[in-house]
Design an enzyme around this catalytic site. Structure first.
Site, PDB file in Angstrom:
ATOM      1  N   LYS A  72      -0.797   5.002   4.406  1.00 50.03           N
ATOM      2  CA  LYS A  72      -1.745   4.107   5.063  1.00 50.03           C
ATOM      3  C   LYS A  72      -1.349   3.929   6.526  1.00 50.03           C
ATOM      4  CE  LYS A  72      -4.443  -0.076   4.511  1.00 50.03           C
ATOM      5  NZ  LYS A  72      -5.663   0.697   4.746  1.00 50.03           N
ATOM      6  N   HIS A  77       0.835  -1.199   0.000  1.00 49.28           N
ATOM      7  CA  HIS A  77       0.000   0.000   0.000  1.00 49.28           C
ATOM      8  C   HIS A  77       0.874   1.255   0.000  1.00 49.28           C
ATOM      9  CE1 HIS A  77      -3.489  -2.519   1.140  1.00 49.28           C
ATOM     10  NE2 HIS A  77      -4.176  -1.532   0.606  1.00 49.28           N
TER      11      HIS A  77
END
Length: 232
Positions: A135, A131
Site C-alpha cells: 500500500k 494494510h
C-alpha cells in the site's frame, strides 16, 4: 452496462470478474490515461489506479460525460477541482475511500459512537489501521474517512499520524504482509476500553461495492458517496 476499468491491477481484475458475473460487459481495461476512443462508449468508469494518475484519469472521463466511480486514495487535495469539473460537464462522480459495504456501515457506526462519547471526558480516542506492505499511502484513505467522522462529531480538531498532542486524533498505520485491511477505533480510559473494528478477509468486498456503486450512478448527475448508494 458497459463498464470501463481504468487502472488494471489486482483490484481491477477482481472488479472485472465480479462485473461480468453480475451481467455487465467490460469494454475497456486500461493501465494508461484514457482517451475518448479507448473508453469505448462506456456507460460508467471504475477508476482504481494510483495517486499520481488518478486526477488526469478522472478528468478525461468526466470531460467525456462518463460517470466515474473512484476508489484511488492519496490524491484528495485535487478533489475540489474534480468536483467542479463534474458539475461543469453535467456528469457524475462518486469517490469512496473504501467501497466495502461493511466498511461503510462501520463509518456510520463510528460517527454514532463519536457522538455518544463526545461528552464523556474520561475517554481518549485512537485509530489503528493495518494494510499489506504494497500500500502506497499512509494513513489509508479509509482511516482518514474514519478520523473525519470522529472529528465532525467530537472535540478533536485534526488527525495526525502517530504521536499526538492536545486535540489531535492519532492514527497508527501498520504495514504487514498481505493484510487486505483492518481498521480499529479505540476509546480508552483508566479503567476500561471500548473498541470497534472492521476486518476485511479479502479484496472481493471492495470490488463488489464498486460495481454496486456503478450500477447505482447510471443516469444520475452530481457528486455522491457510498452513503447515497446505501441510503445512510
Amino acid at each position: 452496462m458497459k463498464i470501463a476499468l481504468v487502472g488494471y491491477g489486482k483490484m481491477g481484475k477482481i472488479i472485472d470478474e465480479i462485473a461480468q458475473n453480475r451481467g455487465h460487459e467490460v469494454v475497456a481495461r486500461l493501465k494508461e490515461t484514457p482517451t475518448k476512443e479507448s473508453l469505448n462508449n462506456a456507460d460508467v468508469v471504475i477508476e482504481f489506479s494510483n495517486p499520481e494518475a488518478a486526477f488526469e484519469n478522472i478528468k478525461v472521463c468526466l470531460e467525456n460525460n462518463i460517470p466515474v466511480i473512484c476508489g484511488t486514495t492519496g490524491w484528495l487535495d485535487k478533489k475540489p477541482e474534480i468536483e467542479k469539473i463534474t458539475l461543469d460537464n453535467n456528469s457524475a462522480f462518486l469517490y469512496g475511500s473504501n467501497f466495502s459495504l461493511g466498511v461503510n456501515l462501520f463509518f456510520a457506526l463510528n460517527e454514532n459512537l463519536a457522538k455518544l462519547m463526545n461528552n464523556v471526558n474520561e475517554y481518549s480516542c485512537q485509530l489503528e489501521e493495518i494494510h499489506h506492505i504494497h500500500k502506497l499511502d499512509a494513513p489509508s484513505g479509509t482511516a482518514i474517512s474514519i478520523a473525519e467522522g470522529i472529528i465532525e462529531n467530537s472535540k478533536y480538531e485534526a488527525w495526525k499520524l502517530d504521536e499526538t498532542k492536545d486535540n489531535e486524533l492519532g492514527i497508527f498505520a501498520i504495514r504487514e504482509n498481505e493484510v487486505p485491511g483492518t481498521h480499529s477505533v479505540f476509546y480508552r480510559s483508566e479503567v476500561d476500553e471500548i473498541e470497534i473494528k472492521h476486518t476485511a478477509f479479502n479484496r472481493n468486498g471492495f470490488a463488489l461495492g464498486a460495481v454496486i456503486a456503478s450500477e447505482w450512478i447510471v443516469d444520475k448527475k452530481g457528486i455522491f458517496s457510498m452513503k447515497d448508494v446505501l441510503g445512510l
